[in-house]
Design a protein around this motif. Structure first.
Motif, PDB file in Angstrom:
ATOM      1  N   LEU A   1      -1.820  -1.024  -1.717  1.00  0.00           N
ATOM      2  CA  LEU A   1      -1.902  -1.128  -0.253  1.00  0.00           C
ATOM      3  C   LEU A   1      -1.213  -0.056   0.589  1.00  0.00           C
TER       4      LEU A   1
ATOM      5  N   ARG B   1      -0.125  -3.838  -6.531  1.00  0.00           N
ATOM      6  CA  ARG B   1      -0.982  -4.110  -5.503  1.00  0.00           C
ATOM      7  C   ARG B   1      -0.309  -3.657  -4.322  1.00  0.00           C
TER       8      ARG B   1
ATOM      9  N   GLU C   1      -0.534 -11.425  -3.026  1.00  0.00           N
ATOM     10  CA  GLU C   1      -1.036 -10.568  -3.870  1.00  0.00           C
ATOM     11  C   GLU C   1       0.051  -9.120  -3.972  1.00  0.00           C
TER      12      GLU C   1
ATOM     13  N   HIS D   1       1.110  -9.549   5.217  1.00  0.00           N
ATOM     14  CA  HIS D   1      -0.282 -10.320   5.524  1.00  0.00           C
ATOM     15  C   HIS D   1      -0.794 -10.254   4.244  1.00  0.00           C
ATOM     16  N   HIS D   2      -0.619  -9.654   3.165  1.00  0.00           N
ATOM     17  CA  HIS D   2      -0.969 -10.011   1.615  1.00  0.00           C
ATOM     18  C   HIS D   2       0.083 -10.674   0.858  1.00  0.00           C
TER      19      HIS D   2
END
Length: 296
Positions: free
Chosen positions: A189, A185, A166, A162-163
């Motif tokens: 997360l 990143r 990034e 869902h990212h």
């Protein structure tokens, strides 16, 4: 008889179904799994609740992670994802009560973590390399092994899909700085949920929604939509002929394989997981899955 589409295996009698308890009402199953609890009781399972929070808390598992029960014998877990170490604690706790998980801790780790299953499915899944831990130098070694071009980043058990821009998609693994920005990143997360190491998988172009296939003792038991796209029913012509002998060769009791159609018309495995912690898509009758387990 099992529902249509299931492979009826020899019937061994009732099994124990382990489900997470509701954190606020510990004598009831977690609401997400309540439909499976009701279906299991209708099918003759003994339903036993597990305190998932107690099992996974950083301070260590509580001795009361499993609710009192008189049931003994073989068991299947259906619940939230567990680290391999946590699953081993659950298995040991249950063994003290004469309850034996059908999937051993070693089998669970092999299905749950990509390095455990990748070699067996290499012919039908994107080419992958990985690190042990999150060291930058090891990540650069993995990049060099993959070569150049786009890739997808994850750890041993999960991506942050869902990212995508990034923390998942690496535009070119040859670009060291940009690739590490994605990895950093991702690590931020995932935080303390990071498992094992960083995995780089060669990007492939897919043209369909994912299809979740369920396998019991190496045989296909059910084909469903993927939980992320429950309204996208799987096509009738999903071809398991190439995948089936490879999944059977894993010799694992209960797994899922998520398939997607590549732009050249070939079905590819994008994920293998232990079936005990694989979510059932909304709209799929829990009795269909549980009947398959009941007849295993």
């Amino acid at each position: 008889m099992p529902p249509t589409g299931l492979d009826p295996l020899r019937h061994h009698g009732p099994v124990i179904l382990l489900l997470p308890a509701d954190p606020l009402r510990p004598r009831r199953p977690d609401g997400h799994f309540a439909p499976e609890a009701a279906a299991a009781r209708d099918l003759g399972f003994d339903v036993v609740l597990v305190d998932h929070d107690a099992l996974t808390r950083p301070a260590g598992p509580s001795p009361r992670i499993v609710a009192p029960t008189a049931a003994t014998g073989p068991a299947v877990y259906r619940g939230w994802m567990l680290r391999a170490e946590e699953y081993a604690v659950l298995a040991a706790t249950l063994r003290e009560r004469d309850i034996e998980l059908r999937t051993t801790p070693e089998q669970y780790r092999r299905a749950h973590e990509l390095p455990g299953w990748y070699a067996d499915l290499a012919a039908v899944t994107p080419y992958s390399v990985w690190t042990v831990g999150a060291d930058r130098a090891d990540f650069d070694r993995a990049r060099a092994e993959l070569g150049s071009g786009p890739a997808v980043l994850r750890d041993y058990t999960k991506s942050m899909k869902h990212h995508w821009d990034e923390a998942v998609h690496v535009a070119d693994v040859a670009d060291a700085a940009a690739a590490w920005r994605v990895a950093a990143r991702f690590l931020e997360l995932r935080d303390d949920e990071f498992v094992g190491g960083l995995v780089l998988r060669r990007f492939e172009r897919f043209v369909s929604a994912e299809v979740r296939t369920w396998w019991i003792d190496g045989r296909p038991a059910l084909v469903t939509a993927h939980p992320d796209t429950p309204d996208r029913e799987p096509p009738a012509d999903v071809d398991l002929s190439v995948v089936a002998p490879l999944v059977a060769g894993l010799d694992l009791p209960f797994v899922t394989a998520d398939l997607v159609l590549r732009d050249d018309g070939r079905w590819r495995v994008v994920e293998l997981g232990d079936g005990q912690v694989s979510d059932r898509p909304a709209g799929t009758d829990p009795a269909a899955l549980l009947t398959a387990l009941r007849f295993s």
